[in-house]
Design a protein around this motif. Structure first.
Motif, mmCIF file in Angstrom:
data_model
loop_
_atom_site.group_PDB
_atom_site.id
_atom_site.type_symbol
_atom_site.label_atom_id
_atom_site.label_comp_id
_atom_site.label_asym_id
_atom_site.label_seq_id
_atom_site.Cartn_x
_atom_site.Cartn_y
_atom_site.Cartn_z
ATOM 1 N N THR B 3 0.916 -1.165 0.070
ATOM 2 C CA THR B 3 -0.192 -0.028 0.004
ATOM 3 C C THR B 3 0.993 1.171 0.019
ATOM 4 N N THR B 4 1.904 1.188 0.843
ATOM 5 C CA THR B 4 2.992 2.308 0.969
ATOM 6 C C THR B 4 3.305 2.667 -0.388
ATOM 7 N N SER B 308 2.024 16.496 9.301
ATOM 8 C CA SER B 308 0.913 16.499 10.351
ATOM 9 C C SER B 308 -0.228 15.517 9.883
ATOM 10 N N PHE B 309 -0.324 15.243 8.594
ATOM 11 C CA PHE B 309 -1.461 13.925 8.443
ATOM 12 C C PHE B 309 -0.815 12.664 8.776
ATOM 13 N N GLY B 310 0.329 12.645 9.315
ATOM 14 C CA GLY B 310 0.958 11.331 9.688
ATOM 15 C C GLY B 310 2.082 10.646 9.017
ATOM 16 N N ALA B 311 2.488 11.345 7.861
ATOM 17 C CA ALA B 311 3.660 10.796 6.936
ATOM 18 C C ALA B 311 4.607 10.961 8.041
ATOM 19 N N THR B 312 5.531 9.873 7.864
ATOM 20 C CA THR B 312 6.898 9.639 8.670
ATOM 21 C C THR B 312 7.933 10.409 7.829
ATOM 22 N N GLY B 313 8.969 10.721 8.536
ATOM 23 C CA GLY B 313 10.125 11.344 7.570
ATOM 24 C C GLY B 313 10.637 10.254 6.495
ATOM 25 N N GLY B 314 10.705 8.899 6.753
ATOM 26 C CA GLY B 314 10.987 7.987 5.928
ATOM 27 C C GLY B 314 9.847 8.088 4.819
ATOM 28 N N ARG B 315 8.919 8.040 5.036
ATOM 29 C CA ARG B 315 7.727 8.154 3.850
ATOM 30 C C ARG B 315 7.814 9.455 2.949
ATOM 31 N N ILE B 316 8.263 10.454 3.752
ATOM 32 C CA ILE B 316 8.300 11.461 2.558
ATOM 33 C C ILE B 316 9.678 11.444 1.819
ATOM 34 N N PHE B 317 10.614 10.890 2.512
ATOM 35 C CA PHE B 317 11.673 10.544 1.733
ATOM 36 C C PHE B 317 11.484 9.665 0.434
ATOM 37 N N ALA B 387 16.331 13.382 1.182
ATOM 38 C CA ALA B 387 17.098 13.881 2.441
ATOM 39 C C ALA B 387 16.553 14.993 2.903
ATOM 40 N N ILE B 388 16.775 16.031 1.875
ATOM 41 C CA ILE B 388 16.212 17.333 2.389
ATOM 42 C C ILE B 388 14.971 17.384 2.804
ATOM 43 N N ALA B 389 13.961 16.861 2.243
ATOM 44 C CA ALA B 389 12.404 16.890 2.501
ATOM 45 C C ALA B 389 12.281 15.996 3.964
ATOM 46 N N ALA B 390 13.143 15.103 3.803
ATOM 47 C CA ALA B 390 12.725 14.216 5.354
ATOM 48 C C ALA B 390 13.194 14.978 6.679
ATOM 49 N N ARG B 391 14.277 15.837 6.180
ATOM 50 C CA ARG B 391 14.756 16.437 7.445
ATOM 51 C C ARG B 391 13.734 17.902 7.770
#
Lengths: 236, 400
Positions: B3-4, B308-317, B387-391
């Protein structure tokens, strides 16, 4: 056995280190309890620490002192990854500036949190988004983009987005701040009604005493100190 | 997990759909690079295949033995007798495919200035040399008994003699022996630029043509043998045929040069062109990274909202990397399609046809390499902006 409160703050403080190495304390010994179905109104002036308190309640930030529990579990035991999952599943945010994703339709905006949900939510995201928008009276605007919606409509889309995963608590940060008085009133009516309908606790943080006065439990935040208002008293 | 992955793909597709122009501009370089890379790989493989086929046509498949039989003084024997001896020995050694091979020529035209190469062969020659006519058919058993001798001609001879190749078999006056009417049963393609005119005929046909003086000439033979036994068989055949054809100088050796392998010169050329393409691709990827980093900085608020919806840093990356991968995948597909269209365009096909006999099909491996490289470039180019987005600090991002 009584159910643990959703959020419990006891003696919570938040301080930040400034570039000159001095320490600025934003919140002092805040005690606050949010239970399922509660409606809390917190009023305060700009710079009183309202947003910091909301960030802590929404697991976006952590206290530097005191105790915080989420559903009875100390916040220290909740990892950043799990906090993100809790935010997605149990907490809905409504922002002053709506924060809708530009160039996406109302339906895509409302469906966005479902991209981080369960497999079932992901598969049914379009139907779920359309259903919530319909319930908030925006059934005819589901394919409209934010730039083509009025301020009130945009905030309703934001409320729909906060509600779409049926959270246990909605944190509204100045939800009427960018709206005129009449539209703001209508939006608050809708937010309260939707929260009741979905059985969701609602925490409204505002500088507008009239908005805070709608809540069942009212507090005043003054220079980082949270003071409860007596039931029935006017919030000034 | 699945799903991810799909959700990240949906996010990526929404982002690309919304920012079409930016995506188009950033991917132009990648698309062009993938196109040129695919063209280079495909051209390399097509040329390699074409050359391999040419080598096989000239020298035979692996392993082909060439036997040369040169008569000493007074030892010359009839072509038919020599053929019978060669076939007898080949049969004795259990060699399944054998063909005589005698190269000669016929002269025709005013002052005999026009020369037509004549290759005297037997039906198995086609098996050993992968020689298949583009039109009509090759020789078969029994063709030698036809009253009108069968011949297979090349496309240059067909064109210059005005043969209607769409109506095979047809007849033609044999160049240099015009009193003989031969039946053209097949036409083999040769590069037009080669300029040669040639024909194939059977030994029985050759023996009936006075203009072909075969007395005292050397005779060759081709034998298709197992690769592992080629050297041993060559030595044994040489000894045996020397015994069967006294007075003949016999030599047997492998003739399948380059069969089944790529010539070094071609590999070098291809590697050089691949290097240039890789450089173009690197520049395209750098452009993509540049635009992606700028874009991510402009999307900080959106990223904060998603957190804020629940996306983790890893998911954003992962989402940002997927955006890059989906984009370069699309660019890669466009680049590969452009490469196929380019190489299959009549202009290029004709150009290749001038140089090689058969234009090989577009190699699937080249398309797969093109797509694979584009995905890899997308993944690599997505790492830095991801990496920039996740941080991103959520609170600061939302406040922006």
């Amino acid at each position: 056995m009584t159910e643990a409160p959703l959020i419990e703050l006891a003696g919570v403080a938040r301080a930040a280190r400034l570039p000159d190495d001095s320490v600025l304390t934003i919140l002092f010994r805040v005690d606050l309890t949010v239970r399922a179905g509660d409606h809390l109104g917190i009023v305060g002036r700009s710079g009183s620490g309202k947003s910091t308190l909301l960030n802590i309640l929404g697991l976006l930030d952590r206290p530097t002192a005191g105790t915080m529990r989420w559903c009875g579990e100390p916040i220290e035991r909740i990892s950043a990854r799990r906090a993100a999952r809790i935010r997605g599943r149990d907490i809905g945010f409504v922002f002053q500036q709506f924060n809708l994703l530009p160039d996406r339709t109302a339906r895509e905006n409302v469906a966005a949190p479902l991209l981080y949900g369960t497999a079932g939510e992901f598969r049914r995201r379009n139907a779920l988004a359309a259903e919530v928008l319909e319930r908030l009276g925006l059934g005819h605007r589901i394919d409209a983009q934010p730039k083509n919606l009025s301020g009130g409509e945009q905030q309703r889309v934001a409320i729909a987005r906060a509600l779409v995963r049926r959270p246990r608590v909605i944190l509204a940060d100045e939800p009427t701040g960018a709206l005129d008085i009449d539209t703001g009133r209508a939006v608050m009516d809708l937010l309260q009604q939707a929260a009741q309908e979905f059985g969701t606790a609602l925490v409204t943080i505002t500088h507008d005493p009239a908005i805070a006065a709608r809540a069942d439990h009212r507090f005043r935040l003054d220079a980082g100190r949270l003071v409860p208002e007596a039931q029935g008293s006017a919030v000034r | 997990m699945i799903t991810t992955f799909f959700a990240a793909c949906v996010e990526a597709w929404q982002e690309l759909r919304i920012h079409k122009l930016r995506v188009l501009l950033s991917l132009f370089g990648v698309g062009v690079a993938v196109c040129s890379l695919t063209v280079v790989v495909a051209l390399g493989e097509m040329t390699s295949q074409g050359m391999r086929e040419t080598f096989e046509r000239e020298g035979g498949r692996a392993a082909t033995l060439q036997v040369d039989l040169y008569p000493g003084t007074g030892a010359a024997r009839d072509l038919g007798e020599v053929a019978a001896e060669v076939h007898g020995v080949a049969e004795e050694f259990g060699i399944g495919h054998t063909s005589l091979l005698v190269d000669t020529s016929l002269s025709t035209g005013a002052d005999s200035q026009r020369s037509v190469s004549v290759r005297i062969v037997e039906p198995d020659y086609a098996v050993i040399h992968r020689q298949q006519p583009a039109l009509g058919r090759w020789f078969a058993e029994g063709d030698g008994e036809n009253r009108s001798p069968p011949i297979v001609i090349d496309s240059n001879l067909a064109e210059r003699s005005g043969i209607d190749t769409s109506a095979l078999p047809t007849t033609m006056r044999l160049p240099g022996a015009e009193h003989i009417t031969a039946t053209v049963i097949g036409v083999v393609e040769v590069p037009r630029l080669s300029g040669t005119e040639s024909l194939f005929m059977l030994p029985s046909t050759a023996q009936s043509i006075d203009a072909l003086d075969l007395s005292g000439t050397g005779v060759g033979a081709k034998l298709w043998v197992p690769d592992a036994e080629a050297e041993l068989l060559a030595a044994q055949l040489e000894a045996r045929l020397s015994k069967e054809l006294p007075g003949y100088e016999v030599s047997a050796y492998r003739m399948d040069f380059f069969a089944g392998e790529e010539p070094d010169i071609l590999a070098g050329l291809r590697n050089g062109l691949l290097g240039v393409s890789a450089l173009i691709l690197l520049l395209g990827a750098l452009g993509l990274v540049n635009i992606s980093v700028v874009t991510v900085r402009q999307r900080i608020r959106e990223i904060g909202v998603r957190r804020s919806f629940g996306a983790t840093g890893g998911r954003i990356f992962f989402s940002i990397v997927m955006e890059s991968v989906v984009a370069t995948f699309v660019a890669g597909v466009v680049g590969v399609v452009a490469a196929v269209l380019l190489l299959k365009s009549p202009l290029v096909t004709n150009l290749i046809g001038e140089i090689v006999t058969d234009v090989p099909p577009f190699p699937v491996s080249a398309a797969l390499i093109g797509i694979g490289v584009s995905i890899a470039v997308g993944a690599l180019a997505g790492v830095i902006p991801g990496a920039i987005a996740a941080r991103v600090t959520i609170i600061d991002a939302i406040r922006q």
